[in-house]
Scaffold this active site. Structure first.
Site, PDB file in Angstrom:
ATOM      1  N   ASP A  13     -12.771   5.450   5.338  1.00  0.00           N
ATOM      2  CA  ASP A  13     -12.243   6.393   4.337  1.00  0.00           C
ATOM      3  C   ASP A  13     -12.549   5.886   2.932  1.00  0.00           C
ATOM      4  O   ASP A  13     -11.638   5.646   2.142  1.00  0.00           O
ATOM      5  CB  ASP A  13     -10.722   6.572   4.535  1.00  0.00           C
ATOM      6  N   ASP A  18     -13.677  -0.126   1.628  1.00  0.00           N
ATOM      7  CA  ASP A  18     -14.524   0.478   2.671  1.00  0.00           C
ATOM      8  C   ASP A  18     -15.985   0.472   2.217  1.00  0.00           C
ATOM      9  O   ASP A  18     -16.899   0.255   3.024  1.00  0.00           O
ATOM     10  CB  ASP A  18     -14.135   1.941   2.915  1.00  0.00           C
ATOM     11  N   ASN A  42      -7.772   7.171   2.054  1.00  0.00           N
ATOM     12  CA  ASN A  42      -7.740   6.843   0.624  1.00  0.00           C
ATOM     13  C   ASN A  42      -7.902   8.080  -0.248  1.00  0.00           C
ATOM     14  O   ASN A  42      -7.550   8.070  -1.432  1.00  0.00           O
ATOM     15  CB  ASN A  42      -8.840   5.834   0.287  1.00  0.00           C
ATOM     16  N   THR A 127     -11.755   1.254   9.505  1.00  0.00           N
ATOM     17  CA  THR A 127     -11.204   0.733   8.246  1.00  0.00           C
ATOM     18  C   THR A 127     -10.370   1.776   7.513  1.00  0.00           C
ATOM     19  O   THR A 127     -10.120   1.646   6.314  1.00  0.00           O
ATOM     20  CB  THR A 127     -12.332   0.210   7.324  1.00  0.00           C
ATOM     21  N   PHE A 168      -0.925   0.672   4.786  1.00  0.00           N
ATOM     22  CA  PHE A 168      -1.359   2.049   4.542  1.00  0.00           C
ATOM     23  C   PHE A 168      -2.024   2.706   5.761  1.00  0.00           C
ATOM     24  O   PHE A 168      -1.666   3.830   6.144  1.00  0.00           O
ATOM     25  CB  PHE A 168      -2.318   2.094   3.341  1.00  0.00           C
ATOM     26  N   ASN A 169      -3.012   2.038   6.369  1.00  0.00           N
ATOM     27  CA  ASN A 169      -3.757   2.694   7.461  1.00  0.00           C
ATOM     28  C   ASN A 169      -2.861   2.966   8.667  1.00  0.00           C
ATOM     29  O   ASN A 169      -2.960   4.026   9.300  1.00  0.00           O
ATOM     30  CB  ASN A 169      -4.944   1.827   7.904  1.00  0.00           C
ATOM     31  N   HIS A 242      -9.900  -5.871   1.660  1.00  0.00           N
ATOM     32  CA  HIS A 242      -9.485  -5.828   3.062  1.00  0.00           C
ATOM     33  C   HIS A 242     -10.615  -5.523   4.055  1.00  0.00           C
ATOM     34  O   HIS A 242     -10.849  -6.269   5.007  1.00  0.00           O
ATOM     35  CB  HIS A 242      -8.435  -4.717   3.258  1.00  0.00           C
ATOM     36  N   ASP A 243     -11.222  -4.346   3.870  1.00  0.00           N
ATOM     37  CA  ASP A 243     -12.014  -3.761   4.960  1.00  0.00           C
ATOM     38  C   ASP A 243     -13.233  -4.570   5.398  1.00  0.00           C
ATOM     39  O   ASP A 243     -13.544  -4.613   6.600  1.00  0.00           O
ATOM     40  CB  ASP A 243     -12.428  -2.335   4.583  1.00  0.00           C
TER      41      ASP A 243
HETATM   42  C1  BDR Z   1      -6.173  -0.387   3.524  1.00  0.00           C
HETATM   43  O1  BDR Z   1      -5.772   0.813   2.852  1.00  0.00           O
HETATM   44  C2  BDR Z   1      -6.778   1.219   1.960  1.00  0.00           C
HETATM   45  O2  BDR Z   1      -6.269   1.272   0.662  1.00  0.00           O
HETATM   46  C3  BDR Z   1      -7.900   0.238   2.041  1.00  0.00           C
HETATM   47  O3  BDR Z   1      -9.147   0.903   2.065  1.00  0.00           O
HETATM   48  C4  BDR Z   1      -7.663  -0.531   3.316  1.00  0.00           C
HETATM   49  O4  BDR Z   1      -8.336   0.054   4.419  1.00  0.00           O
HETATM   50  C5  BDR Z   1      -5.345  -1.548   2.986  1.00  0.00           C
HETATM   51  O5  BDR Z   1      -4.004  -1.346   3.238  1.00  0.00           O
HETATM   52 CA    CA Z   2     -10.010   1.767   4.121  1.00  0.00          CA
END
Ligand code: BDR
Ligand code: CA
Length: 317
Positions: A13, A18, A42, A127, A168-169, A242-243
C-alpha cells in the site's frame, strides 16, 4: 534447472516505506519479483496503485505487472493512513508518471493465476493490510501448498502505533490476518518491535542524499516527509523504515533473529481490536506456535544492504 532466486509476490500500500521495499525487491539479484498487488491502507487503493506504478517508473521498470486489490477490509470500513503518508499516500518529491497500467484482472485472480502456474512455491510479502491474502486463502485454500510462506510487516510483540496497542496494518484488517494465521500457511511476522530498530537516522539519509542519481535523492526526500510525520505523531527523532525489513529478511536471512511463537490477533476487544497477541514465553501451552516472529535486527547490516541496493538500482535506472 531450478532457479536459486526466490519467487516473490509483493502485496503493498505505498506508502513511503512500501516504496523502499519495492525498490529493494527490484534491486535484489536473489529475488524474482513476479508481480505487485495493491491494497487500501496508507491511502486509497487507487492512490496506492498509482504510487506503485510511479515507484516502478522511478526504477525504469514498466515490465513489472501490478494488479489492483482490495478497497476495504473484510469487515467494517477502511481507515486510511494518509495522516502519516500525506494526501497522495506518497507525498514529497515529484515522481515520474507510470510507464504502464494495471493488469486487467483483480489482485485475487492475478494471485490465483500466478500460483497455479508457478513451478515452485511462491513467497508472499505483505506490507499493508492483509485483505488480499485473506481473500486468496479463503477462496482458494487449495493453493496454500503453492505458497512457500507469507512474510508480513505488521503487529508487534509490544505496543502499537495506530492505537496504543494495535499496529496500523493489523488494525486495518484483523479478520484477514486471522485467516492467514489460522490457515496453516507458514508465516513470519515482522512487527513494530523489530522495525523500530530500522531507523533512518540523519547519517542514513545523508548516505541517500549523497547518491548521484534520482533514486537516492527521492529516497532521502521520502525519509524527510516520513520523518516529519513520525516526529509530529510519535515524537521519533528518526523514522522507522518498516516495510523493507521483510524483503531484507529474504535477501540476507542473518539480518534478523526470530522466535517461534503462537500469534493471534484480537478481533473483539473494546480498546484492543487489531492487536497481535504474541506468546513469547508459552503462557498458552495449549496453543502450538504458528509463526516465526522477528525479534532483533542487525541495523548496521540492514542499512548497508538497503543503501547499497538503492545505489546499484539508481545507478542502472
Ligand atoms: C505500517 O503502516 C504503514 O504506515 C507503513 O507502510 C507500514 O506498513 C507500519 O505500522
Ligand atoms: Ca505499508
Amino acid at each position: 534447472m531450478a532457479s536459486a532466486r526466490t519467487p516473490v509476490l509483493l502485496d503493498c500500500d505505498p506508502g513511503h516505506d512500501d516504496a523502499v521495499a519495492i525498490l529493494l525487491a527490484l534491486a535484489a539479484p536473489s529475488i524474482d519479483l513476479l508481480g505487485i498487488t495493491t491494497t487500501f491502507g496508507n491511502c486509497s487503493v487507487e492512490d496506492a496503485t498509482r504510487n506503485a506504478l510511479r515507484v516502478l517508473a522511478l526504477a525504469g521498470r514498466g515490465d513489472i505487472q501490478v494488479a489492483v486489490g482490495a478497497a476495504a477490509p473484510l469487515a467494517g470500513e477502511a481507515a486510511l493512513g494518509n495522516y502519516v503518508h500525506g494526501v497522495s499516500g506518497l507525498d514529497g518529491p515529484e515522481l515520474p508518471e507510470p510507464l504502464s497500467t494495471p493488469v486487467d484482472q483483480s489482485a485475487l485472480q492475478f494471485q490465483v493465476d500466478l500460483l497455479e502456474s508457478a513451478h515452485s512455491p511462491v513467497t508472499i510479502v505483505a506490507t499493508g493490510p492483509m485483505t488480499n491474502i485473506g481473500l486468496l486463502l479463503t477462496q482458494r485454500p487449495d493453493l496454500i501448498s503453492k505458497v512457500d510462506e507469507v512474510i508480513f510487516m505488521g503487529g508487534s510483540t509490544s505496543r502499537g502505533n495506530h492505537t496504543p496497542t494495535a499496529e496500523f496494518n493489523t488494525h486495518s484488517d484483523p479478520e484477514a490476518l486471522d485467516v492467514v494465521l489460522t490457515s496453516g500457511v507458514p508465516v513470519r511476522m515482522v512487527g513494530l518491535n523489530l522495525t523500530h530498530q530500522a531507523l533512518a537516522t540523519p547519517e542514513v539519509v545523508q548516505r541517500m542524499s549523497a547518491m548521484e542519481h534520482r533514486v537516492g535523492q527521492v529516497c532521502a526526500e521520502w525519509m524527510g516527509f516520513f520523518g516529519d510525520s513520525y516526529q509530529r505523531l510519535w515524537e521519533f527523532d528518526a523514522p522507522p523504515v518498516h516495510d523493507p525489513c521483510t524483503v531484507a529478511a529474504l535477501i540476507e536471512p542473518a539480518l534478523i533473529e526470530w522466535r517461534e511463537a503462537f500469534v493471534a490477533v484480537e478481533l473483539e476487544g473494546r480498546w484492543t481490536r487489531g492487536t497481535t497477541v504474541v506468546d513469547l514465553y508459552q503462557r498458552y501451552p495449549e496453543m502450538d506456535p504458528n509463526a516465526f516472529v522477528a525479534m532483533t535486527l542487525d541495523a548496521t547490516a540492514y542499512w548497508d544492504l538497503v543503501l547499497q541496493s538503492l545505489d546499484t538500482l539508481g545507478g542502472a535506472a
